[in-house]
Design a protein around this motif. Sequence first.
Motif, PDB file in Angstrom:
ATOM      1  N   THR A  49       0.890  -1.351   0.117  1.00 36.27           N
ATOM      2  CA  THR A  49      -0.053   0.068   0.034  1.00 36.27           C
ATOM      3  C   THR A  49       1.016   1.215   0.176  1.00 36.27           C
ATOM      4  N   VAL A  50       0.129   2.452  -0.478  1.00 32.48           N
ATOM      5  CA  VAL A  50       0.993   3.815  -0.275  1.00 32.48           C
ATOM      6  C   VAL A  50      -0.079   4.748   0.158  1.00 32.48           C
ATOM      7  N   SER A  51       0.237   5.782   0.922  1.00 30.13           N
ATOM      8  CA  SER A  51      -0.686   6.840   1.075  1.00 30.13           C
ATOM      9  C   SER A  51      -1.384   7.357  -0.069  1.00 30.13           C
ATOM     10  N   LEU A  52      -2.580   7.853   0.363  1.00 29.70           N
ATOM     11  CA  LEU A  52      -3.638   8.394  -0.702  1.00 29.70           C
ATOM     12  C   LEU A  52      -2.725   9.571  -1.357  1.00 29.70           C
ATOM     13  N   LYS A  53      -2.132  10.228  -0.545  1.00 30.24           N
ATOM     14  CA  LYS A  53      -1.387  11.543  -1.136  1.00 30.24           C
ATOM     15  C   LYS A  53      -0.454  11.180  -2.182  1.00 30.24           C
ATOM     16  N   GLU A  54       0.401   9.978  -2.052  1.00 33.38           N
ATOM     17  CA  GLU A  54       1.294   9.503  -3.044  1.00 33.38           C
ATOM     18  C   GLU A  54       0.407   8.946  -4.347  1.00 33.38           C
ATOM     19  N   GLU A  55      -0.508   8.286  -4.002  1.00 32.93           N
ATOM     20  CA  GLU A  55      -1.504   7.759  -5.140  1.00 32.93           C
ATOM     21  C   GLU A  55      -2.138   8.865  -6.130  1.00 32.93           C
ATOM     22  N   ILE A  56      -2.413  10.039  -5.271  1.00 38.29           N
ATOM     23  CA  ILE A  56      -2.984  11.259  -5.891  1.00 38.29           C
ATOM     24  C   ILE A  56      -1.872  11.801  -6.833  1.00 38.29           C
ATOM     25  N   LYS A  57      -0.560  12.040  -6.246  1.00 42.82           N
ATOM     26  CA  LYS A  57       0.488  12.554  -6.786  1.00 42.82           C
ATOM     27  C   LYS A  57       0.930  11.535  -8.403  1.00 42.82           C
ATOM     28  N   THR A  58       0.533  10.444  -8.202  1.00 44.11           N
ATOM     29  CA  THR A  58       0.799   9.722  -9.338  1.00 44.11           C
ATOM     30  C   THR A  58      -0.352   9.903 -10.588  1.00 44.11           C
ATOM     31  N   ILE A  59      -1.543  10.276  -9.875  1.00 44.98           N
ATOM     32  CA  ILE A  59      -2.607  10.323 -11.027  1.00 44.98           C
ATOM     33  C   ILE A  59      -2.369  11.754 -11.360  1.00 44.98           C
ATOM     34  N   GLN A  60      -1.913  12.776 -10.728  1.00 43.18           N
ATOM     35  CA  GLN A  60      -1.773  14.101 -11.112  1.00 43.18           C
ATOM     36  C   GLN A  60      -0.527  14.183 -12.374  1.00 43.18           C
ATOM     37  N   ASP A  61       0.323  13.319 -12.156  1.00 43.53           N
ATOM     38  CA  ASP A  61       1.539  13.063 -13.288  1.00 43.53           C
ATOM     39  C   ASP A  61       0.881  12.568 -14.449  1.00 43.53           C
ATOM     40  N   TYR A  62       0.011  11.353 -14.310  1.00 49.12           N
ATOM     41  CA  TYR A  62      -0.657  10.775 -15.459  1.00 49.12           C
ATOM     42  C   TYR A  62      -1.611  11.820 -16.217  1.00 49.12           C
ATOM     43  N   LEU A  63      -2.301  12.531 -15.317  1.00 49.13           N
ATOM     44  CA  LEU A  63      -3.366  13.434 -16.019  1.00 49.13           C
ATOM     45  C   LEU A  63      -2.807  14.585 -16.612  1.00 49.13           C
ATOM     46  N   SER A  64      -1.503  15.063 -16.194  1.00 48.28           N
ATOM     47  CA  SER A  64      -0.652  15.958 -16.660  1.00 48.28           C
ATOM     48  C   SER A  64      -0.218  15.646 -18.122  1.00 48.28           C
ATOM     49  N   LEU A  65       0.069  14.611 -18.393  1.00 48.80           N
ATOM     50  CA  LEU A  65       0.447  14.060 -19.659  1.00 48.80           C
ATOM     51  C   LEU A  65      -0.814  14.084 -20.487  1.00 48.80           C
ATOM     52  N   GLU A  66      -2.001  13.460 -20.174  1.00 54.77           N
ATOM     53  CA  GLU A  66      -3.110  13.313 -20.810  1.00 54.77           C
ATOM     54  C   GLU A  66      -3.708  14.834 -21.113  1.00 54.77           C
ATOM     55  N   LYS A  67      -3.228  15.653 -20.157  1.00 51.81           N
ATOM     56  CA  LYS A  67      -4.061  16.852 -20.214  1.00 51.81           C
ATOM     57  C   LYS A  67      -3.258  17.802 -21.496  1.00 51.81           C
ATOM     58  N   ILE A  68      -1.981  17.329 -21.682  1.00 53.60           N
ATOM     59  CA  ILE A  68      -1.188  17.958 -22.918  1.00 53.60           C
ATOM     60  C   ILE A  68      -1.831  17.217 -23.978  1.00 53.60           C
ATOM     61  N   ARG A  69      -2.127  15.963 -23.936  1.00 56.15           N
ATOM     62  CA  ARG A  69      -2.775  15.355 -25.204  1.00 56.15           C
ATOM     63  C   ARG A  69      -4.283  15.999 -25.428  1.00 56.15           C
ATOM     64  N   TYR A  70      -4.895  16.112 -24.794  1.00 56.71           N
ATOM     65  CA  TYR A  70      -6.401  16.210 -24.770  1.00 56.71           C
ATOM     66  C   TYR A  70      -6.532  17.802 -24.859  1.00 56.71           C
ATOM     67  N   GLU A  71      -5.520  18.445 -24.010  1.00 55.29           N
ATOM     68  CA  GLU A  71      -5.867  20.045 -23.856  1.00 55.29           C
ATOM     69  C   GLU A  71      -7.103  20.282 -23.227  1.00 55.29           C
ATOM     70  N   GLU A  72      -7.959  21.230 -23.760  1.00 52.80           N
ATOM     71  CA  GLU A  72      -9.317  21.751 -23.457  1.00 52.80           C
ATOM     72  C   GLU A  72     -10.441  20.642 -23.234  1.00 52.80           C
ATOM     73  N   ARG A  73      -9.989  19.474 -24.033  1.00 55.26           N
ATOM     74  CA  ARG A  73     -11.207  18.634 -24.072  1.00 55.26           C
ATOM     75  C   ARG A  73     -11.240  17.807 -22.827  1.00 55.26           C
ATOM     76  N   LEU A  74     -10.236  18.020 -21.756  1.00 51.98           N
ATOM     77  CA  LEU A  74     -10.194  17.123 -20.692  1.00 51.98           C
ATOM     78  C   LEU A  74     -10.262  18.338 -19.483  1.00 51.98           C
ATOM     79  N   GLN A  75     -11.418  17.943 -18.681  1.00 47.63           N
ATOM     80  CA  GLN A  75     -11.677  18.981 -17.564  1.00 47.63           C
ATOM     81  C   GLN A  75     -11.454  18.038 -16.305  1.00 47.63           C
TER      82      GLN A  75
END
Length: 350
Positions: free
Chosen positions: A211-237
């Motif tokens: 297990t990891v802390s929820l805070k660490e898992e959220i950081k991982t999701i933020q990194d992932y969504l940062s990549l997807e945000k570059i790809r989808y731009e304003e299509r992703l809210q």
Amino acid sequence: METKKSYWIYQIIGWSLYFFSDLLNYFTIFSFDFDEFNKLIGNLIVNVAAGISLTHIFRIIFKRYHWIKLPVTQLIIRCAAVVAIITFVLAAINIPMDRDIINTEKMNWALRDISYLINLTKPVLIWVLLYVFYNVANLRKNDAVERVQLESSIKETEAKILRAQMNPHFIFNALNSIRALITEDPKKAMSGITQLSNLLRSSLVSHRRTTVSLKEEIKTIQDYLSLEKIRYEERLQIKWDIAKETEGIQVPPMMLQTLVENAIKHGVQKALRWGFIEISSHLEGQTLLIIIRNTGKLEGTDSKSSSGGFGLENTKRRLHLLYGNKSEFRIFQENHLTVNAEIRIPLDHQ
């Protein structure tokens, strides 16, 4: 060491009490002078030593040849033979010793021998039964412990396999996002590589941690969504609503990231104009509730049924492995445009 010490204490006390009580019976029936009394004490010491020695030999044979693993019928036959042998040996020791004290020569020899065998069979039989039952109970306890350890090992191995199964899919999507930026915007591509590096680091750590802390898992999701945000731009809210008191709670690593990835692939990616992902967490009593809402439709199911899709079945299995029936995962169609995934994790497993 403690068990071995207890064994010898019980051996000495048990046989001493039995033969001492037998000695007291003699005093109620016969009268003895001082010399005969000394002989009785000597007989007592010999009997105690003989009882301990003979039963200890049986114990050595029992353990060395693993009698506890024999079929029940064979075990009973062998134990019965041991009881008979030990009884005969004790009788052979006692009859000559008692002859000079209580004058057994005047007795009918057959009745005398039968009487000795009956009296001596009782303690030997009780000793053998107690020892066998103790070993059977101990074997069952050890088997139960080994089963629990084996099941735990299997579950841990399975959990690691499930985590490993997620990584190739995750890496494939992340690389695709960066590849699309290399020629169009090198600076964003470099930023994407940094994000991917963080994600890979998190992925590698997940193999070594349950297990990891929820805070660490959220950081991982933020990194992932940062990549997807570059790809989808304003299509992703993206919307976050993470309660501060939930950040330190332990969750399975890469699990939420997989659900977010699933939401992108089956929801936002198929949206005609734009799509959203909303991630929230809060406490409900002694339960952590995590909700992931996203644009999308559950394909091939009614509005309240579970959906397929990559990682969903693995999520259920990982939660069950870690928390059993106290955890819950469900995904359903909230309305005609929104899919809702809910995870409940018990705090008493933290």
